[in-house]
Design an enzyme around this catalytic site. Sequence first.
Site, mmCIF file in Angstrom:
data_model
loop_
_atom_site.group_PDB
_atom_site.id
_atom_site.type_symbol
_atom_site.label_atom_id
_atom_site.label_comp_id
_atom_site.label_asym_id
_atom_site.label_seq_id
_atom_site.Cartn_x
_atom_site.Cartn_y
_atom_site.Cartn_z
ATOM 1 N N LEU A 287 3.697 6.793 -2.258
ATOM 2 C CA LEU A 287 5.080 7.010 -2.709
ATOM 3 C C LEU A 287 5.216 7.098 -4.219
ATOM 4 O O LEU A 287 6.238 7.561 -4.721
ATOM 5 C CB LEU A 287 5.989 5.933 -2.130
ATOM 6 C CG LEU A 287 6.351 6.246 -0.670
ATOM 7 C CD1 LEU A 287 6.962 5.032 0.019
ATOM 8 C CD2 LEU A 287 7.290 7.438 -0.581
ATOM 9 N N PHE B 198 0.810 -1.224 0.000
ATOM 10 C CA PHE B 198 0.000 0.000 0.000
ATOM 11 C C PHE B 198 0.843 1.272 0.000
ATOM 12 O O PHE B 198 0.349 2.336 -0.374
ATOM 13 C CB PHE B 198 -0.964 -0.017 1.194
ATOM 14 C CG PHE B 198 -0.542 0.797 2.376
ATOM 15 C CD1 PHE B 198 0.321 0.282 3.325
ATOM 16 C CD2 PHE B 198 -1.011 2.090 2.553
ATOM 17 C CE1 PHE B 198 0.705 1.032 4.415
ATOM 18 C CE2 PHE B 198 -0.634 2.847 3.645
ATOM 19 C CZ PHE B 198 0.239 2.320 4.578
ATOM 20 N N LYS B 199 2.109 1.175 0.367
ATOM 21 C CA LYS B 199 2.946 2.374 0.386
ATOM 22 C C LYS B 199 3.028 3.019 -1.008
ATOM 23 O O LYS B 199 3.276 4.215 -1.124
ATOM 24 C CB LYS B 199 4.350 2.036 0.890
ATOM 25 C CG LYS B 199 4.396 1.302 2.233
ATOM 26 C CD LYS B 199 4.431 2.234 3.390
ATOM 27 C CE LYS B 199 4.711 1.600 4.739
ATOM 28 N NZ LYS B 199 3.946 0.397 5.107
ATOM 29 N N ASP B 200 2.836 2.226 -2.064
ATOM 30 C CA ASP B 200 2.848 2.788 -3.423
ATOM 31 C C ASP B 200 1.792 3.878 -3.592
ATOM 32 O O ASP B 200 1.980 4.800 -4.385
ATOM 33 C CB ASP B 200 2.564 1.695 -4.463
ATOM 34 C CG ASP B 200 3.723 0.722 -4.621
ATOM 35 O OD1 ASP B 200 4.888 1.136 -4.426
ATOM 36 O OD2 ASP B 200 3.458 -0.450 -4.948
#
Length: 494
Positions: free
Chosen positions: A116, A111-113
Amino acid sequence: MKYVSTRNPAVAVTASQAITKGISADGGLFVPDAIPAVSTAEIAALAQMDYIGRARTILSMYLTDFTAEEVDRCVHGAYDSGFSDPKIAPTVPVGDGVAILELFKGPTCAFKDMALQMLPHLLTVASDKAAPGTEIVILVATSGDTGKAALEGFKDVPNTRILVFYPSDGVSPMQKLQMCTQEGANVGVSAIYGNFDDAQTGVKKIFTDPEIAAKLAANGMAFSSANSINWGRLAPQIVYYFSAYCDLINQGTVRCGEPINIVVPTGNFGNILAAYYAKRMGLPVQRLVCASNSNSVLTEFLTTGVYDRNREFFTTISPSMDILISSNLERLLYAVSGSEKVKGWMQALSETGRYQIDDAAFAEISALFSAGCCNDDETKATIARLFKDKGYLCDTHTAVAVKVYEDYRARTGDATPTVIASTASPFKFSAAVLEAVGGSDDALDEFGMVERLAAVTGKPCPAPLAGLRDKAVRFDGCCEKEGMEQVVFDLLGI
Ligand SMILES: *Cc1c(COP(=O)(O)O)cnc(C)c1O
């Protein structure tokens, strides 16, 4: 809109400055001085838009010194390519009024995408306004997923460098491989001996050291942070909670204005904090359920008002949640109590590892948040049960949230439609997921497990993970905590 420090409201900066600086010089985090309001009619309008349109609308409310064209460029830069699902963050119903919000369709399958992929675009626009001509140096401490997602987001972005530190014994083999094989001319990666908190503390220290800052400035460089304390990380995360609600409207699960609950597998408290801001903006959220693994410091805090990091640290099968200091909690504390109290509590935390909030703050937080935790065995049992009963294969972090939600629902009888945030592809944590669904084989290597998991479950392995096998390792260094500063200088060549 101005952004103020959680430790000093007299420090007031623009959105661009907050994003470029990452953290305030007094150690506080930047927060908007007022929360923008979204009406029910506006939510109904969002429901007619695609993800890009929803993101553009929500982000413009926070990026008030960006032009409409700049916001547009950031949103398209982040989500036009690199995501394997045209819906970007699809909301998948699994029955009983529950839907899984899949936040792992980006290039690193976690989920960091969601944030980011956008942050480099935000930073490029912001630093052009706040400090034109400076080369941005991104310093990241990661428990696994942030590092790779940041490396992917920043690789070969002009005028930026990115350096990532990860705990040598705190990331999965797949996560490690993803980082050590990273491509790009402006990237650097190093392991450190220690856990995530050691890495994060070290990065924070380097980040706030005036002598190091002076040395960078002399070389035309300045630090910025891609960690989840950067406002540029949080703002894009608010979007997907609005988007999920819109999906539920379009799927006929709720009518516009009806409440939902949101359950989030939590580590640094960034993802669930974004849901809190969405609620404050006017999204009809009834309860926020904070799910932890055996590192249950947040469960204790949200049920007693005592934050105590003096406890055993567990390395679990949901490593991105193996955290004892949840940095973003400071923003929630500021929202309910203001900077004077936050300063005292944060000082107590750094001196004694513990603080207790007052009754008024605890009452306000309890009115909105529920919390629970589960151990590795329960996590695996949940993966197996969800797959067997619903045919839905989830990763270990998501399973923690599913289990904590099941417990919450059994305890309260609350059957409000619920969104559970799913934070990673199950193929990123193949060993544990494979064990859960009964396909383990000690003889298999990481890629063997990925293939076995696909065969056993009939689900396809995401292409970015399958393609890792053929990549060469570029970074295999590991340093002591005390050596991080030198590694930074070496990687920057200064
Ligand atoms: C980072 C991460 C989390 C925790 O999110 P926070 O914003 O730190 O609370 C949960 N699951 C996965 C897979 C992650 O990468």
